[in-house]
Scaffold this motif. Sequence first.
Motif, PDB file in Angstrom:
ATOM      1  N   ARG A  46       0.833  -1.208   0.000  1.00 16.31           N
ATOM      2  CA  ARG A  46       0.000   0.000   0.000  1.00 16.31           C
ATOM      3  C   ARG A  46       0.859   1.247   0.000  1.00 16.31           C
ATOM      4  NH1 ARG A  46      -5.445  -0.713   2.212  1.00 16.31           N
ATOM      5  NH2 ARG A  46      -5.855  -2.899   2.671  1.00 16.31           N
ATOM      6  N   ASP A  47       0.295   2.298  -0.555  1.00 16.63           N
ATOM      7  CA  ASP A  47       0.965   3.594  -0.482  1.00 16.63           C
ATOM      8  C   ASP A  47       0.481   4.348   0.748  1.00 16.63           C
ATOM      9  OD1 ASP A  47      -1.572   4.481  -1.091  1.00 16.63           O
ATOM     10  OD2 ASP A  47      -1.068   5.234  -3.092  1.00 16.63           O
ATOM     11  N   SER A  76       9.400   2.466  -3.804  1.00 17.66           N
ATOM     12  CA  SER A  76       8.959   3.858  -3.946  1.00 17.66           C
ATOM     13  C   SER A  76       7.473   3.997  -3.633  1.00 17.66           C
ATOM     14  CB  SER A  76       9.243   4.340  -5.370  1.00 17.66           C
ATOM     15  OG  SER A  76       8.730   5.633  -5.592  1.00 17.66           O
ATOM     16  N   PHE A  77       6.667   3.039  -4.097  1.00 22.71           N
ATOM     17  CA  PHE A  77       5.219   3.104  -3.899  1.00 22.71           C
ATOM     18  C   PHE A  77       4.847   3.019  -2.416  1.00 22.71           C
ATOM     19  CE2 PHE A  77       1.033   1.101  -3.567  1.00 22.71           C
ATOM     20  CZ  PHE A  77       0.273   1.873  -4.423  1.00 22.71           C
ATOM     21  N   SER A  78       5.510   2.115  -1.689  1.00 26.84           N
ATOM     22  CA  SER A  78       5.164   1.898  -0.275  1.00 26.84           C
ATOM     23  C   SER A  78       5.958   2.784   0.666  1.00 26.84           C
ATOM     24  CB  SER A  78       5.402   0.430   0.093  1.00 26.84           C
ATOM     25  OG  SER A  78       6.770   0.099  -0.049  1.00 26.84           O
ATOM     26  N   GLY A  79       6.847   3.605   0.130  1.00 25.36           N
ATOM     27  CA  GLY A  79       7.668   4.453   0.983  1.00 25.36           C
ATOM     28  C   GLY A  79       8.645   3.671   1.840  1.00 25.36           C
ATOM     29  N   TYR A 112      -1.019  -1.755  -4.550  1.00 27.32           N
ATOM     30  CA  TYR A 112      -0.049  -1.626  -5.629  1.00 27.32           C
ATOM     31  C   TYR A 112      -0.664  -2.093  -6.951  1.00 27.32           C
ATOM     32  CZ  TYR A 112       4.270  -2.099  -8.273  1.00 27.32           C
ATOM     33  OH  TYR A 112       5.253  -1.981  -9.223  1.00 27.32           O
TER      34      TYR A 112
END
Length: 399
Positions: free
Chosen positions: A327-328, A361-364, A334
């Motif tokens: 998840r972001d 990058s998406f999930s930090g 995703y």
Amino acid sequence: MVMGLRRPSAARSLPLPGADPGETEAGVARIGNWALALWLLLLTVAVVLLDSLTGNDLPLIPLMVVLPALASVFCTVRQTTAVAVWVILVVAGSRIASTGAFWDVVFLLGFTTLASALGVVACAARIRHATEVARLRSAAVALQRQILRPLPVVTRQVCAHGLYEPIEEDRFVGGDIYEVVQSPHGTRVIIGDVQGKGLPAIGAGFAALGAFREAAVREPELTAVADAVEDAVVRHNAFSAETGEDERFVTALLLGFGSGDRVRAVNCGHLPPRLLCDGTASAVALHRTSVPLGMADLSGEARAAEWIGFPPDAALLVFTDGVTEARDGAGAFYPLDERLRLWAGREPDQVLKALQADLGSFSGGVRRDDVAVLILSRPPDGGCAAVSPQDPASTSSTG
């Protein structure tokens, strides 16, 4: 080319000079020495000024005894000791300069010393506990990596590239599994995800992997391999029930590769693979999905196999839900299929690099589950391309 890389969590601390033993590996937050000294000085000046304004009616200097306790939560033992010594000196200096009774001063100094010492002891106990937890977590991750085969794996029918990222938080350690076995009946592949977290999930995964490795070579039919793994998971659950552990099931996808342009598949409640072919990416429709391994008694139907297309220049991407359930910051999942359409024309190793970087990058950098991905393609002449040892991003998984 294969990657089994671990992306360091953004929440984990980098090594700092002078850190207490085990603090860095335990991921304990630390305040810098200069920042701590500045805050300590500012608080001391504020308390002394307020104490001088309130006079003997409301002495505030004794309230500084709470500072070592606060420092024990965030600081190292050395820093907490420094705070404790500073507080004792400030309290002693302020009381000696006052006109209070002798025994009142002695009592206050004794109480301050005791409270400060307790803060240092609490800090040492916290760091010791955090270090023990970090060691246990590292042992669990090392166990996962030893259970799983190092990638890449090359057989007569398949070249398996892979990405494996176990999560390194003890309560989130998962049971993602994969294996590629060359057998007299072709190449057999399994990828699966054990229900639940923690060391018991690793135990269930090990039971499933052991059964698959044996049955993949012994059984001529892929459904018989699935049944053998089913029996192993059931036996493991029976043993777990005797020892008070929860029973677990395993979602898994079993694939059988021969020399033709089709692949045999037995889906046991797992996510369907994605086919990368001619610059496009698409989900493979599986019409005979059965219950997860360990739950066959709940279904009256026997497990069934089906054929899926596998053109010579195509690749199959199989994965666990650590990918699709990432998840972001806003809680969105995703978008794997959307991303794969952008990368479908690339080589397998390039797809893995892009997927790994994009997931992080998406999930930090914050993950809540293991990530296991295999890209299965026909081996070219000479086998899988080797990874350049000079490229740190190409380190193979030892799992």
